[in-house]
Design a protein around this motif. Structure first.
Motif, PDB file in Angstrom:
ATOM      1  N   ASP A 332       0.730  -1.531   0.037  1.00  0.00           N
ATOM      2  CA  ASP A 332      -0.028  -0.040  -0.085  1.00  0.00           C
ATOM      3  C   ASP A 332       0.846   1.469   0.044  1.00  0.00           C
ATOM      4  OD1 ASP A 332      -2.133  -1.378   0.038  1.00  0.00           O
ATOM      5  OD2 ASP A 332      -2.723  -1.380   2.213  1.00  0.00           O
ATOM      6  N   ALA A 333       2.095   1.222   0.348  1.00  0.00           N
ATOM      7  CA  ALA A 333       2.922   2.204   0.657  1.00  0.00           C
ATOM      8  C   ALA A 333       3.649   2.646  -0.565  1.00  0.00           C
ATOM      9  CB  ALA A 333       3.832   2.355   1.880  1.00  0.00           C
ATOM     10  N   GLY A 334       3.831   1.481  -1.554  1.00  0.00           N
ATOM     11  CA  GLY A 334       4.687   1.736  -2.653  1.00  0.00           C
ATOM     12  C   GLY A 334       5.163   0.581  -3.231  1.00  0.00           C
ATOM     13  N   ILE A 335       6.107   0.974  -4.018  1.00  0.00           N
ATOM     14  CA  ILE A 335       7.174  -0.012  -4.459  1.00  0.00           C
ATOM     15  C   ILE A 335       8.111  -0.761  -3.599  1.00  0.00           C
ATOM     16  CG2 ILE A 335       8.809  -0.604  -6.493  1.00  0.00           C
ATOM     17  CD1 ILE A 335       8.093   2.234  -7.857  1.00  0.00           C
ATOM     18  N   VAL A 336       8.288  -2.281  -3.733  1.00  0.00           N
ATOM     19  CA  VAL A 336       8.965  -2.953  -3.027  1.00  0.00           C
ATOM     20  C   VAL A 336      10.072  -3.711  -4.043  1.00  0.00           C
ATOM     21  CG1 VAL A 336       9.335  -4.627  -0.945  1.00  0.00           C
ATOM     22  CG2 VAL A 336       7.472  -3.493  -1.286  1.00  0.00           C
ATOM     23  N   VAL A 346      20.417   1.483  -0.663  1.00  0.00           N
ATOM     24  CA  VAL A 346      20.267   2.086   0.882  1.00  0.00           C
ATOM     25  C   VAL A 346      19.942   3.351   0.633  1.00  0.00           C
ATOM     26  CG1 VAL A 346      21.298   2.493   3.022  1.00  0.00           C
ATOM     27  CG2 VAL A 346      22.187   0.487   1.693  1.00  0.00           C
ATOM     28  N   ALA A 347      18.930   3.789   1.747  1.00  0.00           N
ATOM     29  CA  ALA A 347      18.688   5.342   1.739  1.00  0.00           C
ATOM     30  C   ALA A 347      19.085   5.505   3.247  1.00  0.00           C
ATOM     31  CB  ALA A 347      17.113   5.353   1.634  1.00  0.00           C
ATOM     32  N   GLU A 391       7.939   9.116   1.089  1.00  0.00           N
ATOM     33  CA  GLU A 391       8.670   9.046  -0.091  1.00  0.00           C
ATOM     34  C   GLU A 391       9.659   7.968  -0.184  1.00  0.00           C
ATOM     35  OE1 GLU A 391      10.538  12.653  -1.506  1.00  0.00           O
ATOM     36  OE2 GLU A 391       8.586  13.657  -1.850  1.00  0.00           O
ATOM     37  N   MET A 392      10.286   7.751   0.697  1.00  0.00           N
ATOM     38  CA  MET A 392      11.388   6.492   0.829  1.00  0.00           C
ATOM     39  C   MET A 392      10.410   5.157   0.389  1.00  0.00           C
ATOM     40  SD  MET A 392      14.274   7.290   0.229  1.00  0.00           S
ATOM     41  CE  MET A 392      15.379   8.608   0.578  1.00  0.00           C
ATOM     42  N   ASP A 393       9.230   4.941   1.140  1.00  0.00           N
ATOM     43  CA  ASP A 393       8.575   3.930   1.099  1.00  0.00           C
ATOM     44  C   ASP A 393       7.921   3.753  -0.351  1.00  0.00           C
ATOM     45  OD1 ASP A 393       9.069   2.860   3.647  1.00  0.00           O
ATOM     46  OD2 ASP A 393       7.111   3.305   4.306  1.00  0.00           O
ATOM     47  N   LEU A 394       7.379   4.877  -0.889  1.00  0.00           N
ATOM     48  CA  LEU A 394       6.986   5.056  -2.161  1.00  0.00           C
ATOM     49  C   LEU A 394       7.694   4.520  -3.199  1.00  0.00           C
ATOM     50  CD1 LEU A 394       4.936   6.041  -4.441  1.00  0.00           C
ATOM     51  CD2 LEU A 394       5.805   8.205  -4.163  1.00  0.00           C
ATOM     52  N   ILE A 395       9.408   4.761  -3.075  1.00  0.00           N
ATOM     53  CA  ILE A 395      10.325   4.600  -4.282  1.00  0.00           C
ATOM     54  C   ILE A 395      11.014   3.103  -3.950  1.00  0.00           C
ATOM     55  CG2 ILE A 395      10.704   7.098  -4.728  1.00  0.00           C
ATOM     56  CD1 ILE A 395      13.542   7.043  -3.614  1.00  0.00           C
ATOM     57  N   GLY A 396      10.509   2.582  -2.696  1.00  0.00           N
ATOM     58  CA  GLY A 396      10.938   1.455  -2.505  1.00  0.00           C
ATOM     59  C   GLY A 396      12.607   0.788  -2.301  1.00  0.00           C
ATOM     60  N   ILE A 397      13.295   1.647  -1.722  1.00  0.00           N
ATOM     61  CA  ILE A 397      14.695   1.492  -1.533  1.00  0.00           C
ATOM     62  C   ILE A 397      14.699   0.366  -0.407  1.00  0.00           C
ATOM     63  CG2 ILE A 397      17.021   2.434  -0.978  1.00  0.00           C
ATOM     64  CD1 ILE A 397      15.663   3.645  -3.261  1.00  0.00           C
ATOM     65  N   PRO A 398      15.373  -0.701  -0.560  1.00  0.00           N
ATOM     66  CA  PRO A 398      15.313  -1.919   0.271  1.00  0.00           C
ATOM     67  C   PRO A 398      15.732  -1.607   1.675  1.00  0.00           C
ATOM     68  CG  PRO A 398      16.659  -2.528  -1.832  1.00  0.00           C
ATOM     69  CD  PRO A 398      16.090  -1.195  -1.858  1.00  0.00           C
ATOM     70  N   TRP A 399      17.040  -0.872   2.064  1.00  0.00           N
ATOM     71  CA  TRP A 399      17.239  -0.677   3.250  1.00  0.00           C
ATOM     72  C   TRP A 399      17.263   0.850   3.585  1.00  0.00           C
ATOM     73  CZ3 TRP A 399      17.290  -4.720   6.082  1.00  0.00           C
ATOM     74  CH2 TRP A 399      17.933  -5.741   5.590  1.00  0.00           C
ATOM     75  N   GLN A 400      16.679   1.365   4.755  1.00  0.00           N
ATOM     76  CA  GLN A 400      16.540   2.594   4.993  1.00  0.00           C
ATOM     77  C   GLN A 400      17.285   2.912   6.359  1.00  0.00           C
ATOM     78  OE1 GLN A 400      12.464   3.729   5.366  1.00  0.00           O
ATOM     79  NE2 GLN A 400      11.881   3.254   3.169  1.00  0.00           N
ATOM     80  N   VAL A 401      18.342   3.936   6.402  1.00  0.00           N
ATOM     81  CA  VAL A 401      18.829   4.149   7.578  1.00  0.00           C
ATOM     82  C   VAL A 401      18.417   5.555   8.203  1.00  0.00           C
ATOM     83  CG1 VAL A 401      21.184   4.440   9.019  1.00  0.00           C
ATOM     84  CG2 VAL A 401      20.948   2.907   6.756  1.00  0.00           C
ATOM     85  N   ILE A 402      17.773   5.507   9.213  1.00  0.00           N
ATOM     86  CA  ILE A 402      16.964   6.499   9.896  1.00  0.00           C
ATOM     87  C   ILE A 402      17.854   7.143  10.984  1.00  0.00           C
ATOM     88  CG2 ILE A 402      14.911   7.467  10.854  1.00  0.00           C
ATOM     89  CD1 ILE A 402      13.749   4.449   9.575  1.00  0.00           C
ATOM     90  N   VAL A 403      18.193   8.523  10.739  1.00  0.00           N
ATOM     91  CA  VAL A 403      19.095   9.232  11.745  1.00  0.00           C
ATOM     92  C   VAL A 403      18.310  10.318  12.333  1.00  0.00           C
ATOM     93  CG1 VAL A 403      21.356  10.508  12.111  1.00  0.00           C
ATOM     94  CG2 VAL A 403      21.250   8.738  10.286  1.00  0.00           C
TER      95      VAL A 403
END
Ligand code: P5A
Length: 437
Positions: A332-336, A346-347, A391-403
């Motif tokens: 529902d959030a976007g591309i995986v 990575v994002a 946006e990151m969920d929408l474009i589907g980057i496999p790993w997100q590092v959240i700071v």
């Protein structure tokens, strides 16, 4: 890549013209922009995915001993008059006239062009077999271009062509492609089902469509339930060995289209038969001497007699695959994205760009990942966290590092897996070593 400097024109609204999820998501994620009906510009994010798919397809073609070349998009009508297809092709062909009144066309496929090249250079059976391919744009003036890049008018295809002395050789070339296609689609994160297809004037059993499961697909399919468990992953294939037994083990598993001749086979599968819809991502053909004969592509056989070359052609819809992969892998959030084709691996998301500590920690992570040759998209913009996550969920980057500031005070950042949504708090060093693995 710093998001503040990147060109990523995402859309918040769902575009009204897009009927299927992959088309909606490609527009919303800023991957493509329509230029005219069935013709698209590939924006930076979309182009990254297209190139990744192209590269996997290329590596697998190279691995079976098929050699890359590049033929033009514009072809001479005279070549197509030789094969008899110039008139037969109909309104799907885009016909062009140059300033000297010569008839040209924008190639919908390249059988004629490659036959002309090979007939000029290959004269003896000793020069066979030959396997050649290119990855080039095609144009087909489809009556109803739709679903974005899935049924475009201009689209990118990998098309390969085989040249053999006899049927046994042609079958081996066909089987190499068949097995290589299963491997290629597996690497792209897809389960493609090879379905027996109409083999045209030659008859026989040598035409298959490779179809991936998707409710929005245009092909009706039927297959054995065990098929989904078959896999070539991790198997090394000797393409010079007899591949027939391996091909048979796949072909025996399932039925095909809704043709009359397949009904008996479908019935025999009983409870094991699953029917559904799918997207055709590849199509392979054996067509014998259909082009070689009218175009005089001959070699001298071992007995000294001139013999028409046996040919096959093998297509993969490279640009269609971008849409097909999204159909098979989204939420529902976007591309995986499957990791093998993700535009960035990575994002890094800096939740508070104005905070010097967050900026320093994010920059450090970004630099270290770049130094390790990992494709990173770094969201360094001064935006609300909610916007960044969406946006990151929408474009589907496999790993997100959240700071974020709170975590940092405890020496922690978060690592999120886009596919499962799982989030883990860890130190920046631990994130780095996890991602470098
Ligand atoms: C095989 C290679 C051929 O053209 N000649 C050369 C043969 N086959 S095909 O089935 O017609 O096309 C091969 C693959 O190209 C994709 N495709 C398309 N993708 C996007 N838009 C289109 N309009 C389109 N038409 C075909 C499909 O994946 C097809 O399997």
């Amino acid at each position: 890549m710093r998001l503040s400097r990147y060109f990523l024109p995402t859309l918040k609204e769902t575009p009204a013209e897009a009927q299927i999820v992959s088309h909606r998501l490609m527009l919303r994620a800023g991957m493509i922009r329509q230029a005219s009906a069935g013709i698209y510009s590939w924006l930076p994010l979309g182009l990254r995915v297209l190139r990744k798919i192209e590269q996997i397809v290329r590596e697998e073609q190279d691995a079976l001993g098929c050699h890359e070349m590049l033929m033009p998009t514009i072809q001479s009508a005279d070549l197509w008059r030789e094969s008899g297809r110039y008139d037969a092709y109909g309104p799907e062909m885009l016909r062009i006239r140059d300033r000297h009144d010569r008839d040209l066309l924008y190639g919908p496929t390249n059988e004629e062009q490659i036959t002309e090249i090979v007939r000029a250079a290959v004269t003896s059976y000793r020069q066979l077999p030959k396997l050649l391919y290119h990855i080039q744009w095609k144009f087909r003036d489809e009556v109803r271009p739709r679903f974005g890049v899935m049924r475009g008018r201009e689209f990118l295809m990998k098309d390969a062509y085989s040249f053999d002395l006899d049927l046994a050789g042609a079958r081996q070339s066909y089987n190499k492609m068949f097995i290589s296609y299963l491997r290629s689609f597996e690497r792209l994160g897809l389960k493609a089902i090879p379905m027996r297809a109409e083999s045209g004037p030659i008859g026989g059993d040598m035409s298959h469509e490779f179809v991936i499961l998707a409710d929005t697909g245009e092909s009706e399919i039927a297959y054995h339930r065990d098929f989904l468990n078959l896999s070539l992953a991790g198997r090394s294939i000797d393409f010079e060995a007899d591949l027939q037994p391996l091909v048979d083990s796949y072909v025996a598993q399932y039925a095909a289209t809704d043709e009359e001749r397949d009904r008996a086979l479908e019935a025999s599968l009983g409870d094991n038969l699953i029917t559904g819809r799918g997207i055709e991502v590849g199509h392979i053909f054996y067509f014998g001497t259909k082009y070689a004969r009218p175009m005089n592509a001959r070699v001298t056989a071992p007995d000294g007699e001139p013999t028409d070359i046996q040919m096959g052609s093998y297509g993969i819809g490279v640009s269609r695959l971008v849409g097909a992969i999204i159909e098979a892998s989204h939420d529902d959030a976007g591309i995986v994205w499957p990791k093998s084709v993700a535009p960035f691996a990575v994002a890094v998301i800096n939740l508070k760009a104005t905070d010097p500590d967050c900026a320093a920690a994010s920059e450090g992570l970004y630099r270290s990942l770049c130094d390790a040759d990992i494709d990173v998209l770094y969201d360094d913009r001064d935006e609300r966290p909610g916007v960044k996550f969406a946006e990151m969920d929408l474009i589907g980057i496999p790993w997100q590092v959240i700071v974020g500031p709170k975590g940092l005070r405890a020496g922690l950042v978060e690592l999120k897996d886009r596919a499962t949504g799982e989030r883990r708090e860890m130190s920046a060093e631990a994130v780095l070593s996890a991602l470098l693995k």
